[in-house]
Design a protein around this motif. Structure first.
Motif, mmCIF file in Angstrom:
data_model
loop_
_atom_site.group_PDB
_atom_site.id
_atom_site.type_symbol
_atom_site.label_atom_id
_atom_site.label_comp_id
_atom_site.label_asym_id
_atom_site.label_seq_id
_atom_site.Cartn_x
_atom_site.Cartn_y
_atom_site.Cartn_z
ATOM 1 N N ILE A 1 -25.538 24.621 27.816
ATOM 2 C CA ILE A 1 -26.963 24.795 27.535
ATOM 3 C C ILE A 1 -27.739 23.826 28.427
ATOM 4 O O ILE A 1 -27.536 22.611 28.350
ATOM 5 C CB ILE A 1 -27.278 24.540 26.056
ATOM 6 C CG1 ILE A 1 -26.346 25.357 25.140
ATOM 7 C CG2 ILE A 1 -28.748 24.851 25.763
ATOM 8 C CD1 ILE A 1 -26.420 26.849 25.328
ATOM 9 N N ILE A 2 -28.630 24.360 29.274
ATOM 10 C CA ILE A 2 -29.333 23.552 30.267
ATOM 11 C C ILE A 2 -30.836 23.753 30.126
ATOM 12 O O ILE A 2 -31.328 24.884 30.168
ATOM 13 C CB ILE A 2 -28.901 23.929 31.700
ATOM 14 C CG1 ILE A 2 -27.381 23.857 31.846
ATOM 15 C CG2 ILE A 2 -29.585 23.025 32.713
ATOM 16 C CD1 ILE A 2 -26.883 24.283 33.216
ATOM 17 N N GLY A 3 -31.575 22.650 29.990
ATOM 18 C CA GLY A 3 -33.025 22.710 29.850
ATOM 19 C C GLY A 3 -33.727 23.186 31.105
ATOM 20 O O GLY A 3 -33.174 23.155 32.214
ATOM 21 N N GLN A 4 -34.981 23.584 30.960
ATOM 22 C CA GLN A 4 -35.709 24.254 32.034
ATOM 23 C C GLN A 4 -35.964 23.376 33.254
ATOM 24 O O GLN A 4 -36.137 23.884 34.361
ATOM 25 C CB GLN A 4 -37.062 24.754 31.505
ATOM 26 C CG GLN A 4 -38.014 23.639 31.127
ATOM 27 C CD GLN A 4 -39.470 24.056 31.275
ATOM 28 O OE1 GLN A 4 -39.776 25.073 31.878
ATOM 29 N NE2 GLN A 4 -40.360 23.259 30.725
ATOM 30 N N THR A 5 -35.980 22.052 33.094
ATOM 31 C CA THR A 5 -36.325 21.208 34.239
ATOM 32 C C THR A 5 -35.293 21.276 35.352
ATOM 33 O O THR A 5 -35.571 20.903 36.487
ATOM 34 C CB THR A 5 -36.502 19.736 33.812
ATOM 35 O OG1 THR A 5 -35.317 19.294 33.135
ATOM 36 C CG2 THR A 5 -37.709 19.567 32.914
ATOM 37 N N GLY A 6 -34.099 21.763 35.059
ATOM 38 C CA GLY A 6 -33.106 21.934 36.109
ATOM 39 C C GLY A 6 -33.528 22.963 37.140
ATOM 40 O O GLY A 6 -33.079 22.928 38.286
ATOM 41 N N LYS A 7 -34.386 23.890 36.744
ATOM 42 C CA LYS A 7 -34.909 24.900 37.653
ATOM 43 C C LYS A 7 -36.378 24.647 38.002
ATOM 44 O O LYS A 7 -36.853 25.094 39.045
ATOM 45 C CB LYS A 7 -34.802 26.296 37.024
ATOM 46 C CG LYS A 7 -33.402 26.812 36.812
ATOM 47 C CD LYS A 7 -33.489 28.226 36.262
ATOM 48 C CE LYS A 7 -32.109 28.815 36.031
ATOM 49 N NZ LYS A 7 -32.207 30.195 35.520
ATOM 50 N N VAL A 8 -37.085 23.989 37.098
ATOM 51 C CA VAL A 8 -38.524 23.771 37.263
ATOM 52 C C VAL A 8 -38.781 22.267 37.214
ATOM 53 O O VAL A 8 -39.100 21.708 36.165
ATOM 54 C CB VAL A 8 -39.328 24.493 36.158
ATOM 55 C CG1 VAL A 8 -40.824 24.411 36.441
ATOM 56 C CG2 VAL A 8 -38.885 25.942 36.025
ATOM 57 N N PRO A 9 -38.639 21.563 38.337
ATOM 58 C CA PRO A 9 -38.818 20.101 38.344
ATOM 59 C C PRO A 9 -40.203 19.701 37.841
ATOM 60 O O PRO A 9 -41.187 20.384 38.101
ATOM 61 C CB PRO A 9 -38.635 19.748 39.822
ATOM 62 C CG PRO A 9 -37.794 20.839 40.382
ATOM 63 C CD PRO A 9 -38.230 22.079 39.662
ATOM 64 N N GLN A 10 -40.222 18.574 37.117
ATOM 65 C CA GLN A 10 -41.469 18.076 36.547
ATOM 66 C C GLN A 10 -41.619 16.599 36.874
ATOM 67 O O GLN A 10 -40.665 15.822 36.747
ATOM 68 C CB GLN A 10 -41.484 18.276 35.026
ATOM 69 C CG GLN A 10 -41.438 19.738 34.608
ATOM 70 C CD GLN A 10 -41.376 19.902 33.101
ATOM 71 O OE1 GLN A 10 -41.517 18.944 32.354
ATOM 72 N NE2 GLN A 10 -41.162 21.125 32.661
ATOM 73 N N ALA A 11 -42.817 16.223 37.271
ATOM 74 C CA ALA A 11 -43.074 14.833 37.635
ATOM 75 C C ALA A 11 -42.841 13.888 36.470
ATOM 76 O O ALA A 11 -42.340 12.775 36.650
ATOM 77 C CB ALA A 11 -44.510 14.688 38.144
ATOM 78 N N ASP A 12 -43.191 14.331 35.264
ATOM 79 C CA ASP A 12 -43.056 13.435 34.117
ATOM 80 C C ASP A 12 -41.754 13.656 33.355
ATOM 81 O O ASP A 12 -41.623 13.248 32.207
ATOM 82 C CB ASP A 12 -44.255 13.581 33.180
ATOM 83 C CG ASP A 12 -44.274 14.902 32.441
ATOM 84 O OD1 ASP A 12 -43.596 15.846 32.902
ATOM 85 O OD2 ASP A 12 -44.951 15.000 31.404
ATOM 86 N N ALA A 13 -40.797 14.302 34.008
ATOM 87 C CA ALA A 13 -39.465 14.484 33.407
ATOM 88 C C ALA A 13 -38.420 14.399 34.507
ATOM 89 O O ALA A 13 -37.484 15.194 34.561
ATOM 90 C CB ALA A 13 -39.383 15.811 32.674
ATOM 91 N N ILE A 14 -38.573 13.409 35.385
ATOM 92 C CA ILE A 14 -37.712 13.340 36.562
ATOM 93 C C ILE A 14 -36.249 13.111 36.196
ATOM 94 O O ILE A 14 -35.341 13.651 36.833
ATOM 95 C CB ILE A 14 -38.221 12.249 37.541
ATOM 96 C CG1 ILE A 14 -37.425 12.291 38.853
ATOM 97 C CG2 ILE A 14 -38.204 10.864 36.896
ATOM 98 C CD1 ILE A 14 -38.041 11.441 39.943
ATOM 99 N N ALA A 15 -36.000 12.351 35.139
ATOM 100 C CA ALA A 15 -34.608 12.103 34.730
ATOM 101 C C ALA A 15 -33.939 13.385 34.244
ATOM 102 O O ALA A 15 -32.803 13.693 34.624
ATOM 103 C CB ALA A 15 -34.566 11.034 33.644
#
Length: 260
Positions: free
Chosen positions: A139-153
């Motif tokens: 199960i992989i969260g969306q930021t792996g495909k949609v980078p976010q400045a406030d979720a860089i980690a």
């Protein structure tokens, strides 16, 4: 549709609440014997009470610790005889910009979301080879495909998970061990309660109160439920998905805009 999962054994990490618990419940309803793990005995006991209608067993384990993962796999096999399906769901969202996330926090996050699944697959794959096959679902969260400045980690660790899924699927496919990912976004769960999302309208109220505005970012016009993720996992775990390998399936109401 009969998914032909009756009698199979599924191991779900992070299975005590939210998406993980919904996955355990759904696989149990399909006839699987379910092993779940968590770090809190109280949460584990509550989850097992929720799963009382299915065949389920709980184990205390921290996926950041390789010894815990090894013991978890051994204990699940001792209990049920085999593991046919692994769902790696442990982990959370780590928000913050580069100057807000300490290196130690990033390392812990990476250990949970990358090293944990790594150890889980490393321990389970030999058993699945002996059995003639199996399923590993991350199960992989969306930021792996949609980078976010406030979720860089989370962006970095989730992207690493995608690379892991694709590489591992190449290695294990000849042994009929299919590795895939399910990618949730805009799912109501304990993780999203109170979460501030930088790219949506935030009204400073509860998730329920602001859902109509946050839902405007989802083409379907609403948020999903953990059961939506569980349904996708159940399909991937079944023989009906026997030619899906190394894929990542978005379950997000159309929210993620990446074409890859």
């Amino acid at each position: 549709m009969d998914l032909r999962l009756t009698g199979k054994t599924a191991l779900i990490t992070g299975g005590t609440s939210g998406i993980g618990l919904a996955i355990a419940r759904r696989l149990g309803q399909e006839g699987c014997r379910v092993a779940i793990c968590g770090r809190s005995k109280a949460k584990l006991d509550a989850a097992l009470a929720d799963l009382s209608a299915v065949t389920a067993k709980g184990f205390i384990a921290d996926v950041c610790k390789p010894a815990d993962v090894a013991a978890l796999v051994d204990d699940a096999i001792k209990t049920f005889g085999r593991i046919d399906i692994v769902v790696s769901n442990a982990g959370t969202h780590l928000s913050g910009r580069i100057d807000q996330v300490a290196g130690d926090d990033l390392v812990r996050h990476f250990q949970t979301k990358v090293v944990g699944p790594w150890e889980l697959a490393r321990r389970v794959a030999p058993k699945m080879r002996e059995q003639g096959g199996g399923r590993i679902i991350i199960i992989i969260g969306q930021t792996g495909k949609v980078p976010q400045a406030d979720a860089i980690a989370s962006t970095v660790t989730n992207a690493a998970q995608h690379a892991f899924v694709k590489s591992l699927s190449d290695e294990l496919a000849p042994a009929n061990i299919l590795v895939n990912a399910v990618c949730p976004s805009r799912i109501k769960s304990p993780l999203t309660e109170g979460m501030t999302l930088h790219n949506e309208i935030y009204l400073g109220r509860s998730l329920e109160q602001q859902q109509s505005k946050w839902g405007a970012e989802v083409p379907l016009g609403r948020w999903g439920a953990p059961e939506d993720i569980a349904n996708a996992v159940a399909f991937l775990a079944s023989d009906r998905a026997g030619f899906i390998c190394g894929a990542n399936i978005d379950v997000d109401g159309g929210h993620q805009r990446s074409i890859f």
